[in-house]
Design an enzyme around this catalytic site. Structure first.
Site, short mmCIF file in Angstrom:
data_model
loop_
_atom_site.label_atom_id
_atom_site.label_comp_id
_atom_site.label_asym_id
_atom_site.label_seq_id
_atom_site.Cartn_x
_atom_site.Cartn_y
_atom_site.Cartn_z
N ALA A 117 0.90 -1.12 0.16
CA ALA A 117 -0.01 -0.02 0.15
C ALA A 117 0.70 1.38 0.01
CB ALA A 117 -0.86 -0.06 1.30
N CYS A 118 2.10 1.36 0.56
CA CYS A 118 2.84 2.32 0.82
C CYS A 118 3.53 2.86 -0.51
CB CYS A 118 3.82 2.07 2.03
SG CYS A 118 5.05 3.39 2.39
N PRO A 119 3.55 4.12 -0.76
CA PRO A 119 4.39 4.23 -2.05
C PRO A 119 5.95 4.34 -1.77
CG PRO A 119 3.24 6.26 -1.30
CD PRO A 119 2.50 4.98 -0.50
N TRP A 120 6.21 4.71 -0.69
CA TRP A 120 7.52 4.96 -0.20
C TRP A 120 8.38 3.42 -0.30
CZ3 TRP A 120 7.71 10.02 -0.14
CH2 TRP A 120 6.65 10.65 0.26
N ASN A 122 7.01 0.88 -1.92
CA ASN A 122 6.90 0.30 -3.23
C ASN A 122 8.14 0.74 -3.93
OD1 ASN A 122 4.18 0.58 -5.62
ND2 ASN A 122 6.06 -0.65 -5.63
#
Length: 402
Positions: A117-120, A122
């Site tokens: 879920a987390c873009p960082w 990812n």
């Protein structure tokens, strides 16, 4: 994988990725795309069960109200500005091939704790795959739900549920229930947020680093002695572009990557409007660059760099989550930013490292069911359908304009 629909694109032609010179790729375009979209209900079969189990992680309302610093208070209730202020990462050591390094590059020594879920987080999964580090650095993925105790690890039962499962979604091998236990195991007095990604040293039992931008740099360069071509020649931070990369990061991080959060977590109208306007001004700037300022498919033309990674993880979440959940709805990407939309889909559909590490189930459920201050009933919207458009298909409004 989609939480709302099964997408069956019918491809005519092929899309391929071939390595070129240092750090670059050639894209072979498919001739056309058509798709059929069938809304499916089977994706929801385990949703109720998942959310009931997730709710067990949430203390009672009375318990939460005792503490103004619980992790789900994205803006401190006593801060009258209403501004979201991101915490600085705490663990900032480096893996280095330099002699005498505390954390030398070794195959099998390091592990990434991440969230889809987390873009960082990812970012680091994309770099790990682009650099061919799958057999050198292991990883595991937390459950999509975040309660006041932070990210938690899945149970054996949850790992097999349709709306949770994915590569690396496994229980903690040591039996821990929450990521916070990893942090407290290193520092029992730790008082910050329990963020992902976490780069973990399995040999020393230490957190090396929990700052995604620094982990990205380590993955890019410090393991080159352990990998073969063509991965070694993939350079996401080439020396001749470093000044331009750093300058681009400076405004994109503040106004776009973090800008969606500053818009969505704002607790005053003034803070929201100020940040959402700045966000869309920055998107306009990105659109102009990709439309007029580059001759290739990437931010810097024919060369794929970490700018593409860091911007992609925000843009791919924009229409499915940020438009409605964070009220970033002045425009969406698919109908309002044709150059950004084309750039994003090129990365997603033509480079497996981007598509394979994007899990829309985790993305949609995390934001809409964890941020109860924004969405108190935890209802997850069905749209947009599909999560991401096929490579050559456009929404009707764009097709009409064309």
């Amino acid at each position: 994988m989609s939480i709302r629909s099964s997408i069956s694109p019918l491809l005519r032609g092929t899309a391929s990725l071939s390595h070129l010179s240092k750090g670059s790729f050639r894209i072979t375009r498919s001739s056309s795309f058509t798709s059929s979209i069938k809304v499916s209900t089977h994706r929801y079969l385990s949703t109720t069960t998942n959310f009931k189990m997730a709710a067990q992680d949430t203390p009672s309302g009375k318990e939460v109200q005792k503490d103004d610093n619980v992790i789900t208070n994205w803006v401190n209730p006593s801060d009258k500005s209403g501004e979201f202020k991101r915490q600085q990462s705490t663990f900032r050591s480096f893996i280095s091939s330099s002699p005498g390094s505390e954390f030398p590059p070794e195959a099998g020594r390091y592990h990434l704790y991440v969230s889809y879920a987390c873009p960082w987080a990812n970012r680091t999964l994309i770099a790990r795959k682009l650099k061919g580090l799958e057999d050198i650095i292991s990883f595991s993925v937390v459950h999509w739900h975040m309660g006041p105790k932070g990210w938690r690890f899945v149970t054996d039962e949850e790992a097999e549920q349709e709306d949770v499962k994915g590569e690396g979604v496994v229980p903690h091998e040591g039996g821990l229930s929450h990521l916070r236990e990893v942090y407290f195991g290193v520092n029992p007095e730790y008082e910050g947020r329990f963020t992902v990604p976490v780069l973990w040293d399995k040999k020393g039992g230490k957190i090396v680093n929990n700052e995604s931008s620094e982990i990205l740099r380590m993955l890019n360069s410090e393991f080159n002695g352990l990998i073969d071509e063509p991965f070694k020649s993939v350079d996401l931070y080439p020396e001749d572009l470093r000044r331009e990369i750093d300058e681009t990061h400076e405004w994109q991080y503040d106004l776009i990557n973090n800008g969606v959060y500053k818009s969505g977590f704002a607790t005053t109208q003034e803070a929201y409007e100020r940040n959402v306007k700045a966000l869309f001004e920055a998107l306009d700037r990105a659109e102009k660059h990709l439309a007029d300022g580059t001759e290739g498919p990437y931010w810097f033309g024919e060369r794929l760099t970490e700018v593409d990674i860091r911007l992609f993880v925000t843009i791919v979440r924009f229409d499915p989550v940020y438009v409605q959940h964070f009220k970033c709805n002045i425009r969406d990407i698919r109908s309002g930013y044709p150059a950004i939309h084309k750039w994003m889909r090129n990365l997603y559909w033509n480079i497996p490292a981007f598509k394979d590490t994007t899990n829309f189930n985790h993305i949609k459920f995390h934001y809409t069911k964890s941020h109860t201050n924004i969405n108190p009933l935890s209802i997850t919207p069905l749209g947009p359908v599909p999560d991401i458009l096929p490579r050559w298909e456009e929404v009707p409004a764009v097709s009409f304009r064309g």
